[in-house]
Motif scaffolding. Structure first.
Motif, PDB file in Angstrom:
ATOM      1  N   PRO A 171       0.822  -1.214   0.000  1.00  0.00           N
ATOM      2  CA  PRO A 171       0.000   0.000   0.000  1.00  0.00           C
ATOM      3  C   PRO A 171       0.859   1.268   0.000  1.00  0.00           C
ATOM      4  CG  PRO A 171      -0.842  -1.576   1.591  1.00  0.00           C
ATOM      5  CD  PRO A 171       0.458  -2.125   1.080  1.00  0.00           C
ATOM      6  N   MET A 172       0.494   2.223  -0.828  1.00  0.00           N
ATOM      7  CA  MET A 172       1.132   3.536  -0.950  1.00  0.00           C
ATOM      8  C   MET A 172       2.581   3.467  -1.438  1.00  0.00           C
ATOM      9  SD  MET A 172      -1.362   5.457  -0.434  1.00  0.00           S
ATOM     10  CE  MET A 172      -0.511   6.996  -0.584  1.00  0.00           C
ATOM     11  N   ALA A 173       3.027   2.334  -1.936  1.00  0.00           N
ATOM     12  CA  ALA A 173       4.406   2.185  -2.414  1.00  0.00           C
ATOM     13  C   ALA A 173       4.485   2.506  -3.901  1.00  0.00           C
ATOM     14  CB  ALA A 173       4.903   0.767  -2.156  1.00  0.00           C
ATOM     15  N   THR A 174       5.703   2.782  -4.350  1.00  0.00           N
ATOM     16  CA  THR A 174       5.968   3.103  -5.744  1.00  0.00           C
ATOM     17  C   THR A 174       7.133   2.265  -6.241  1.00  0.00           C
ATOM     18  OG1 THR A 174       5.220   5.381  -5.449  1.00  0.00           O
ATOM     19  CG2 THR A 174       6.632   4.945  -7.348  1.00  0.00           C
ATOM     20  N   LEU A 175       6.996   1.725  -7.432  1.00  0.00           N
ATOM     21  CA  LEU A 175       8.090   1.028  -8.102  1.00  0.00           C
ATOM     22  C   LEU A 175       8.557   1.922  -9.238  1.00  0.00           C
ATOM     23  CD1 LEU A 175       9.883  -1.431  -8.793  1.00  0.00           C
ATOM     24  CD2 LEU A 175       7.980  -2.292 -10.156  1.00  0.00           C
ATOM     25  N   ASN A 176       9.801   2.380  -9.166  1.00  0.00           N
ATOM     26  CA  ASN A 176      10.394   3.172 -10.242  1.00  0.00           C
ATOM     27  C   ASN A 176      11.430   2.314 -10.938  1.00  0.00           C
ATOM     28  OD1 ASN A 176       9.024   5.623  -9.790  1.00  0.00           O
ATOM     29  ND2 ASN A 176      10.400   6.104  -8.114  1.00  0.00           N
ATOM     30  N   TYR A 177      11.450   2.377 -12.264  1.00  0.00           N
ATOM     31  CA  TYR A 177      12.448   1.636 -13.008  1.00  0.00           C
ATOM     32  C   TYR A 177      12.980   2.513 -14.129  1.00  0.00           C
ATOM     33  CZ  TYR A 177      14.973  -2.608 -13.808  1.00  0.00           C
ATOM     34  OH  TYR A 177      15.995  -3.522 -13.886  1.00  0.00           O
ATOM     35  N   ILE A 178      14.302   2.562 -14.240  1.00  0.00           N
ATOM     36  CA  ILE A 178      14.972   3.448 -15.189  1.00  0.00           C
ATOM     37  C   ILE A 178      15.313   2.706 -16.473  1.00  0.00           C
ATOM     38  CG2 ILE A 178      17.026   4.873 -15.575  1.00  0.00           C
ATOM     39  CD1 ILE A 178      17.136   5.152 -12.446  1.00  0.00           C
ATOM     40  N   VAL A 179      14.990   3.314 -17.607  1.00  0.00           N
ATOM     41  CA  VAL A 179      15.452   2.837 -18.902  1.00  0.00           C
ATOM     42  C   VAL A 179      16.564   3.813 -19.302  1.00  0.00           C
ATOM     43  CG1 VAL A 179      14.856   2.366 -21.301  1.00  0.00           C
ATOM     44  CG2 VAL A 179      13.161   1.973 -19.494  1.00  0.00           C
ATOM     45  N   GLU A 180      17.767   3.317 -19.365  1.00  0.00           N
ATOM     46  CA  GLU A 180      18.925   4.178 -19.595  1.00  0.00           C
ATOM     47  C   GLU A 180      18.918   4.834 -20.972  1.00  0.00           C
ATOM     48  OE1 GLU A 180      22.780   2.810 -17.697  1.00  0.00           O
ATOM     49  OE2 GLU A 180      21.753   0.911 -18.108  1.00  0.00           O
ATOM     50  N   LYS A 181      19.578   5.949 -21.051  1.00  0.00           N
ATOM     51  CA  LYS A 181      19.704   6.694 -22.303  1.00  0.00           C
ATOM     52  C   LYS A 181      20.349   5.836 -23.389  1.00  0.00           C
ATOM     53  CE  LYS A 181      21.628  10.976 -22.376  1.00  0.00           C
ATOM     54  NZ  LYS A 181      22.583  12.055 -22.577  1.00  0.00           N
ATOM     55  N   GLU A 182      21.286   5.000 -23.001  1.00  0.00           N
ATOM     56  CA  GLU A 182      21.999   4.162 -23.971  1.00  0.00           C
ATOM     57  C   GLU A 182      21.119   3.043 -24.535  1.00  0.00           C
ATOM     58  OE1 GLU A 182      23.286   5.009 -20.932  1.00  0.00           O
ATOM     59  OE2 GLU A 182      24.571   6.566 -21.764  1.00  0.00           O
ATOM     60  N   GLU A 183      19.975   2.777 -23.910  1.00  0.00           N
ATOM     61  CA  GLU A 183      19.037   1.757 -24.396  1.00  0.00           C
ATOM     62  C   GLU A 183      18.219   2.390 -25.516  1.00  0.00           C
ATOM     63  OE1 GLU A 183      17.101  -0.629 -25.737  1.00  0.00           O
ATOM     64  OE2 GLU A 183      17.735  -1.780 -24.012  1.00  0.00           O
ATOM     65  N   ALA A 184      18.795   2.425 -26.708  1.00  0.00           N
ATOM     66  CA  ALA A 184      18.176   3.126 -27.837  1.00  0.00           C
ATOM     67  C   ALA A 184      17.366   2.206 -28.739  1.00  0.00           C
ATOM     68  CB  ALA A 184      19.261   3.829 -28.655  1.00  0.00           C
ATOM     69  N   ARG A 185      17.270   0.924 -28.412  1.00  0.00           N
ATOM     70  CA  ARG A 185      16.574  -0.024 -29.293  1.00  0.00           C
ATOM     71  C   ARG A 185      15.088   0.280 -29.424  1.00  0.00           C
ATOM     72  NH1 ARG A 185      17.372  -5.696 -26.942  1.00  0.00           N
ATOM     73  NH2 ARG A 185      16.879  -4.538 -25.067  1.00  0.00           N
ATOM     74  N   GLY A 186      14.497   0.892 -28.393  1.00  0.00           N
ATOM     75  CA  GLY A 186      13.063   1.141 -28.407  1.00  0.00           C
ATOM     76  C   GLY A 186      12.617   2.131 -29.460  1.00  0.00           C
ATOM     77  N   GLY A 187      13.386   3.177 -29.650  1.00  0.00           N
ATOM     78  CA  GLY A 187      13.034   4.193 -30.635  1.00  0.00           C
ATOM     79  C   GLY A 187      11.990   5.164 -30.128  1.00  0.00           C
ATOM     80  N   SER A 188      11.491   5.983 -31.017  1.00  0.00           N
ATOM     81  CA  SER A 188      10.555   7.042 -30.640  1.00  0.00           C
ATOM     82  C   SER A 188       9.160   6.513 -30.315  1.00  0.00           C
ATOM     83  CB  SER A 188      10.462   8.081 -31.760  1.00  0.00           C
ATOM     84  OG  SER A 188      10.028   7.464 -32.955  1.00  0.00           O
ATOM     85  N   GLY A 189       8.877   5.272 -30.651  1.00  0.00           N
ATOM     86  CA  GLY A 189       7.559   4.695 -30.368  1.00  0.00           C
ATOM     87  C   GLY A 189       7.618   3.533 -29.400  1.00  0.00           C
ATOM     88  N   ALA A 190       8.648   3.481 -28.560  1.00  0.00           N
ATOM     89  CA  ALA A 190       8.775   2.392 -27.583  1.00  0.00           C
ATOM     90  C   ALA A 190       7.606   2.428 -26.601  1.00  0.00           C
ATOM     91  CB  ALA A 190      10.102   2.510 -26.831  1.00  0.00           C
TER      92      ALA A 190
END
Length: 180
Positions: free
Chosen positions: A120-139
């Protein structure tokens, strides 16, 4: 003189090997309070009776790994933070899936090995690094959650940040429920 060179070589090799340690390089581990992967820390280790769950929802979350900056079609790479927030005061939210897809719909990565429980009331944050460019502009992410009832509806957002020349910028997106 040879002892000096050998000592320097061993120090350099040691530093290079330390740089290869994923836990040192992974921002999700580096920036967590206990230097643990935040997803792994929340993995469910007990059996959960899911037959009691009345709420189940899948969310689509747009992510921009890069954006175009000008007419010359230059791209700027962006880092992103995915944020999943349990907004209830007394019920856990269970996350079954966090899958990452590229612009063309190609599955790139599953962030979960097993179900995680967000207290309850917790948050999960997860970072996608700048170098992870495979996703592109529509990831995008596909996130599947469930809970005891529909009062555990989460808030799911992503914040992207980047810089170009002497300018910095940030913007956010919101998760949208997927309709079946």
């Amino acid at each position: 003189m040879n002892t000096y060179r050998l000592s320097m070589l061993s120090i350099i090799v040691s530093l290079l090997l330390l740089g290869c340690d994923k836990s040192v390089q992974d921002p999700n581990t580096m920036f967590s309070d206990k230097h643990d992967d935040p997803i792994k820390a929340l993995e469910v280790t007990k059996t959960v009776d899911r037959s009691q769950f009345a709420y189940k929802q899948t969310f689509y979350v747009p992510i921009y790994s890069d954006i175009y900056t000008d007419t010359e079609n230059r791209k700027v790479l962006l880092s992103a933070t995915l944020s999943i927030r349990n907004t209830t005061l007394d019920k856990s939210l269970y996350i079954n899936k966090i899958d990452y897809y590229g612009t063309d719909g190609t599955f790139l990565k599953s962030y979960l090995k097993s179900q995680v429980e967000l207290p309850p009331m917790a948050t999960l944050n997860y970072i996608v690094e700048k170098e992870e460019a495979r996703g592109g502009s529509g990831a995008n992410f596909i996130i599947e959650v469930e809970g005891i009832d529909d009062t555990v509806t989460p808030v799911i957002e992503a914040i992207m940040i980047g810089n170009y020349s002497n300018k910095a910028f940030a913007f956010g997106t919101e998760g949208t429920p997927v309709k079946y």
